[in-house]
Design an enzyme around this catalytic site. Structure first.
Site, PDB file in Angstrom:
ATOM      1  N   ASP A 274     -37.473 -59.027  55.972  1.00  0.00           N
ATOM      2  CA  ASP A 274     -38.009 -60.181  55.262  1.00  0.00           C
ATOM      3  C   ASP A 274     -39.158 -60.757  56.087  1.00  0.00           C
ATOM      4  O   ASP A 274     -39.089 -60.810  57.323  1.00  0.00           O
ATOM      5  CB  ASP A 274     -36.907 -61.233  55.074  1.00  0.00           C
ATOM      6  CG  ASP A 274     -37.373 -62.403  54.234  1.00  0.00           C
ATOM      7  OD1 ASP A 274     -37.209 -62.332  53.012  1.00  0.00           O
ATOM      8  OD2 ASP A 274     -37.895 -63.381  54.798  1.00  0.00           O
ATOM      9  N   ASN A 282     -47.830 -68.939  51.862  1.00  0.00           N
ATOM     10  CA  ASN A 282     -48.257 -69.235  50.486  1.00  0.00           C
ATOM     11  C   ASN A 282     -48.824 -70.645  50.380  1.00  0.00           C
ATOM     12  O   ASN A 282     -49.864 -70.868  49.746  1.00  0.00           O
ATOM     13  CB  ASN A 282     -47.078 -69.088  49.527  1.00  0.00           C
ATOM     14  CG  ASN A 282     -46.941 -67.675  48.995  1.00  0.00           C
ATOM     15  OD1 ASN A 282     -47.895 -66.893  49.036  1.00  0.00           O
ATOM     16  ND2 ASN A 282     -45.778 -67.327  48.518  1.00  0.00           N
ATOM     17  N   HIS A 287     -51.382 -68.116  47.138  1.00  0.00           N
ATOM     18  CA  HIS A 287     -50.568 -66.981  46.700  1.00  0.00           C
ATOM     19  C   HIS A 287     -51.335 -65.661  46.752  1.00  0.00           C
ATOM     20  O   HIS A 287     -50.726 -64.602  46.929  1.00  0.00           O
ATOM     21  CB  HIS A 287     -50.030 -67.223  45.277  1.00  0.00           C
ATOM     22  CG  HIS A 287     -48.989 -68.299  45.230  1.00  0.00           C
ATOM     23  ND1 HIS A 287     -47.668 -68.072  45.551  1.00  0.00           N
ATOM     24  CD2 HIS A 287     -49.075 -69.631  44.943  1.00  0.00           C
ATOM     25  CE1 HIS A 287     -46.974 -69.190  45.439  1.00  0.00           C
ATOM     26  NE2 HIS A 287     -47.802 -70.151  45.073  1.00  0.00           N
ATOM     27  N   ASP A 291     -49.829 -62.443  48.527  1.00  0.00           N
ATOM     28  CA  ASP A 291     -49.706 -61.094  47.947  1.00  0.00           C
ATOM     29  C   ASP A 291     -50.309 -60.045  48.871  1.00  0.00           C
ATOM     30  O   ASP A 291     -49.777 -58.933  49.024  1.00  0.00           O
ATOM     31  CB  ASP A 291     -50.405 -61.045  46.581  1.00  0.00           C
ATOM     32  CG  ASP A 291     -49.608 -61.766  45.508  1.00  0.00           C
ATOM     33  OD1 ASP A 291     -50.169 -61.999  44.426  1.00  0.00           O
ATOM     34  OD2 ASP A 291     -48.429 -62.085  45.747  1.00  0.00           O
ATOM     35  N   GLU A 317     -40.666 -61.474  49.186  1.00  0.00           N
ATOM     36  CA  GLU A 317     -41.131 -60.934  50.473  1.00  0.00           C
ATOM     37  C   GLU A 317     -40.042 -60.104  51.142  1.00  0.00           C
ATOM     38  O   GLU A 317     -40.079 -59.890  52.350  1.00  0.00           O
ATOM     39  CB  GLU A 317     -41.559 -62.083  51.397  1.00  0.00           C
ATOM     40  CG  GLU A 317     -40.451 -62.971  51.920  1.00  0.00           C
ATOM     41  CD  GLU A 317     -40.052 -64.081  50.954  1.00  0.00           C
ATOM     42  OE1 GLU A 317     -39.387 -65.033  51.382  1.00  0.00           O
ATOM     43  OE2 GLU A 317     -40.408 -63.992  49.755  1.00  0.00           O
TER      44      GLU A 317
END
Length: 399
Positions: A274, A282, A287, A291, A317
């Site tokens: 993770d 973010n 965002h 990404d 994630e």
């Protein structure tokens, strides 16, 4: 203290506005209910919806259902506890309501996450928030409404996938109609060609040209159809953002590999990883950058892992990796290489005014043993190890 209460009241008002908007999607809720792991009696569902909408007298119906409680599964008991808590709340027994809701929440570890994220199940957090607000425990009320919105967000993600599957099915149906129309046109063309051949033999060259053009059209359409099918097959197996295997492939391959390794007594390990502080990324960079970070970690994983390893993104994630023919010691070594590679990678931003940054990952490793006899247990053990890595300071590998 008064200022703190005012702050929480403002937050509660903001969340309440969003919650009222979310309750305008009954068709989506019913659509998702079809994907639940555990079946739920329709009478209980109807009663929960009345509780959510705060309409009608639910006590009598609840008492009739309660007589059948011995036949209920975990999901049905969960909802019955929530309904009972709502009744006790109306009667002013707030402490008893909180006890019943807490008992219901204890069932969640044995239930499907997607089912818990649906509107009927996640409503438990709204009910708890209302009780805490009445009791003046504004921080707890705020936390419960926050839990509700998080589950609602995950629920919407599942709904989007369902809609996408529906669109894909519609597209396949339309494609089949076009194919049938093409076949009908071919039959008509052949009939015309035969009639023309008997009437005018001198037009054979022209008919041959028409036939060649038709064949070319068919070939072009066939190639296009094959490309579309190949694309749909690829999308069904991969994550659209990273190109990694999706959750379905992970579990399919995981079950097959686990059975094979158990029969042949070959070591098998899995990793759960993770991205640390991803919400901060973010919130800070947006965002789009988030990404790009997800994609970059996926690419670094592809460079680090072996060809036989199965690398998948299972949501947000979070990633999962199956390591065939791998002992725990070797799996931890691979995890450390991946962790170091991600830590050393510099993420460069297009905005020159903003400094470049690094990210870290937390990894949990587990291997096939007598305690982990199926793939779900093995993956859960890796997930618990990843949680230990998170709580121990992040940016590390735990087993």
């Amino acid at each position: 203290m008064n200022n703190l209460h005012s702050y929480y009241l403002l937050l509660l008002f903001f969340f309440s506005t969003n919650i009222e908007a979310s309750q305008q999607e009954p068709s989506e809720s019913k659509l998702l209910t079809q994907q639940q792991t555990l079946p739920v009696d329709d009478r209980i569902i109807d009663l929960v919806e009345k509780v959510r909408k705060k309409e009608g007298d639910i006590t009598t119906i609840f008492q009739r259902l309660q007589s059948q409680e011995s036949t209920f599964n975990i999901a049905e008991k969960y909802l019955m506890l929530m309904i009972s808590a709502y009744i006790h709340k109306q009667e002013g027994a707030l402490a008893l309501s909180v006890t019943e809701l807490t008992q219901a929440l204890s069932f969640e570890e044995r239930m499907d996450t997607a089912q818990l994220n649906t509107e009927n199940f996640s409503h438990i957090h709204l009910l708890l928030a209302e009780i805490y607000q009445i009791q003046g425990q504004y921080k707890l009320a705020y936390d419960e409404k926050k839990h509700y919105l998080e589950k609602r967000k995950k629920n919407r993600s599942v709904l989007q996938k369902i809609r996408l599957a529906s669109l894909n099915e519609k597209y396949a149906t339309d494609l089949k109609i076009k194919e049938n129309e093409l076949l009908e046109n071919e039959q008509k063309l052949k009939s015309l060609q035969l009639a023309e051949a008997t009437k005018r033999r001198e037009s054979q060259q022209r008919n041959l040209a028409i036939l060649m053009v038709t064949a070319l059209i068919i070939l072009v359409l066939l190639i296009r159809q094959l490309k579309i099918r190949a694309t749909l097959k690829y999308l069904a197996k991969t994550d659209s953002l990273t190109g990694l295997y999706n959750r379905r492939v992970l579990f399919t391959q995981g079950v097959l590999l686990l059975q094979e390794h158990q029969q042949r007594q070959i070591p098998l390990s899995v990793m759960m990883l993770d991205i640390d502080h991803f919400k901060y990324i973010n919130d800070t960079y947006g965002h789009d950058v988030g990404d790009k970070v997800i994609i970059a970690v996926a690419n670094l994983g592809k460079e680090t892992l072996r060809a036989k390893d199965i690398f998948s993104r299972i949501g947000g994630e979070e990633y999962a990796i199956i390591l065939p023919h791998t002992e725990l010691k070797e799996a931890k070594a691979i995890a450390e290489r991946l962790r170091e590679k991600v830590q050393q990678h510099v993420f460069e931003l297009e905005d020159k005014a903003t400094e470049n940054f690094n990210v870290t990952i937390s990894i949990g490793v587990a291997t096939l043993s007598s305690e982990n006899t199926d793939f779900d247990q093995l993956l859960h053990a890796a997930d618990e190890a990843m949680y230990r890595a998170k709580t121990s300071g992040r940016n590390q590998v735990c087993q």
